[in-house]
Design a protein around this motif. Structure first.
Motif, short mmCIF file in Angstrom:
data_model
loop_
_atom_site.label_atom_id
_atom_site.label_comp_id
_atom_site.label_asym_id
_atom_site.label_seq_id
_atom_site.Cartn_x
_atom_site.Cartn_y
_atom_site.Cartn_z
N UNK A 301 0.82 -1.22 0.00
CA UNK A 301 0.00 0.00 0.00
C UNK A 301 0.85 1.27 0.00
N UNK A 302 2.10 1.17 0.49
CA UNK A 302 2.99 2.33 0.57
C UNK A 302 4.34 1.96 -0.04
N UNK A 303 4.42 1.78 -1.34
CA UNK A 303 5.65 1.26 -1.97
C UNK A 303 6.90 2.07 -1.65
N UNK A 304 6.76 3.39 -1.54
CA UNK A 304 7.95 4.20 -1.27
C UNK A 304 8.10 4.56 0.21
N UNK A 305 7.22 4.03 1.06
CA UNK A 305 7.34 4.25 2.50
C UNK A 305 6.91 5.62 2.98
N UNK A 306 6.21 6.38 2.14
CA UNK A 306 5.77 7.71 2.56
C UNK A 306 4.25 7.77 2.62
N UNK A 307 3.76 8.79 3.32
CA UNK A 307 2.32 9.01 3.40
C UNK A 307 1.69 8.23 4.53
N UNK A 308 0.37 8.05 4.44
CA UNK A 308 -0.38 7.31 5.46
C UNK A 308 -1.57 6.65 4.78
N UNK A 309 -1.88 5.43 5.21
CA UNK A 309 -3.01 4.69 4.65
C UNK A 309 -3.75 3.99 5.79
N UNK A 310 -4.98 3.59 5.53
CA UNK A 310 -5.76 2.80 6.47
C UNK A 310 -5.80 1.37 5.96
N UNK A 311 -5.41 0.43 6.80
CA UNK A 311 -5.45 -1.00 6.47
C UNK A 311 -6.13 -1.74 7.60
N UNK A 312 -7.20 -2.42 7.32
CA UNK A 312 -7.96 -3.17 8.32
C UNK A 312 -8.32 -2.30 9.52
N UNK A 313 -8.67 -1.05 9.23
CA UNK A 313 -9.12 -0.15 10.28
C UNK A 313 -8.01 0.48 11.10
N UNK A 314 -6.75 0.26 10.71
CA UNK A 314 -5.63 0.83 11.47
C UNK A 314 -4.82 1.75 10.57
#
Length: 348
Positions: A301-314
């Motif tokens: 979900x974060x190939x370059x290791x930057x940003x923020x994402x939601x995965x399984x509610x976390x």
């Protein structure tokens, strides 16, 4: 203190240049073999495929009248086997012993080209590493060895714990450190005869109640402080931390718990003194399939290791990406070495 440029210079004319980065190597267990016992040496070909590191022990547990036999047995063991991706180490005798010079001169001269790591017991300070570093360079140059032999320090004295940070950065040969709980307990004057693990009398009590009901006791880890201090020193220096021996071979549950505590705190492996501890170390120091699958979700979900994402509610961000990378990198090493884990990780 050496300048950065001098730090990476060979310490003898003709010696190999020190490594700037540790070799990438799976080292979940360091399996100890007493090389003076012929029937134990005969098991080494089978061990090579089962363990990550085979270590020929020359120090504690080898009787004084068997030291020469152990040294010759290790040299024979090294010559007769192809270790492939499995590490070959030896634990030499301590620097103030009458056997250590012969250990180094004979082993480095005769099988130094096959030897990955020398484990040095009872390291008290950077001066012990400096001595061994210089001597190894001279012996490597004389023997025509093309790659440097690494040094692994055992932390088993109060002085060594006090100087752990300077030990970790003493030489580019430093591979890592192991906790040596038995000798450390004696050095500190601790009141235990156990080799690793907890103690039922080292605990905290639950608060008392007005009714005066019996208070629950919770056993604590005698080695938590030392392991944490060692891990911090090793990680800061870019080397590896290991838990050492667990002496009660009959208590596999306690061994697994101690290994797992060390793994969670940052250790990459532990010693196996008995065949029953090999599979315990494999289980503990290989990441769980569910964690591997989740780590790979984060990385995907974060190939370059930057940003923020939601995965399984976390929420996942750059910090959790770094944690995921640690788990994924370890899983890849395990996959290369261990077909059983490769199948499990692929299914996950």
């Amino acid at each position: 203190m050496k300048t950065p440029r001098a730090f990476y210079q060979p310490l003898a004319i003709g010696a190999p240049a020190p490594l700037r980065d540790l070799p990438v190597q799976l080292e979940r267990m360091i399996h100890f073999v007493p090389p003076h016992v012929e029937k134990m040496r005969a098991k080494v070909p089978d061990l090579i495929s089962r363990v990550d590191v085979v270590l020929g022990n020359l120090e504690d547990a080898i009787p004084a009248d068997q030291k020469t036999a152990a040294r010759r047995g290790f040299i024979e063991m090294a010559r007769e086997n192809d270790f492939g991706s499995t590490g070959l180490w030896t634990r030499i005798n301590c620097l103030n012993s009458p056997w250590v010079l012969d250990d180094l001169m004979e082993i480095v001269t005769e099988v130094g080209d096959k030897l990955d790591v020398i484990m040095l017991p009872k390291v008290e300070g950077a001066w012990d590493i400096h001595y061994l570093d210089q001597l190894l360079a001279q012996l490597e140059a004389r023997a025509g060895i093309s790659r440097p032999i690494m040094i692994h320090a055992i932390l088993e004295t109060a002085e060594g714990v006090k100087n752990v940070e300077s030990i970790a950065t003493a030489s580019p040969r430093m591979h890592g450190m192991s906790l040596g709980p038995a000798d450390l307990a004696a050095s500190r004057g601790m009141k235990t005869t156990r080799v690793g693990g907890g103690h039922p009398d080292y605990m905290v009590l639950a608060d008392g109640t007005a009714e005066g009901a019996p208070r629950a006791g919770f056993q604590q880890d005698l080695w938590h402080y030392t392991v944490a201090k060692m891990v911090d020193a090793c990680m800061a220096a870019g080397i590896k931390a290991f838990y050492g021996p667990f002496g009660d071979f009959s208590d596999s549950a306690a061994c697994e718990a101690q290994f797992r505590n060390a793994f969670l705190m940052g250790c990459v492996g532990a010693w196996s003194l008995h065949p029953s501890q090999i599979d315990i170390a494999k289980k503990v120091f290989s990441p769980e399939p569910g964690e591997v699958a989740f780590a790979r979700k984060i990385i995907e979900a974060m190939p370059d290791g930057t940003g923020a994402v939601m995965i399984d509610g976390k929420m996942q961000d750059d910090a959790t990406w770094k944690q995921a990378k640690v788990i994924d990198d370890l899983a890849r090493l395990v996959t290369e070495k261990d077909p059983d884990f490769a199948r499990v990780y692929a299914a996950g």
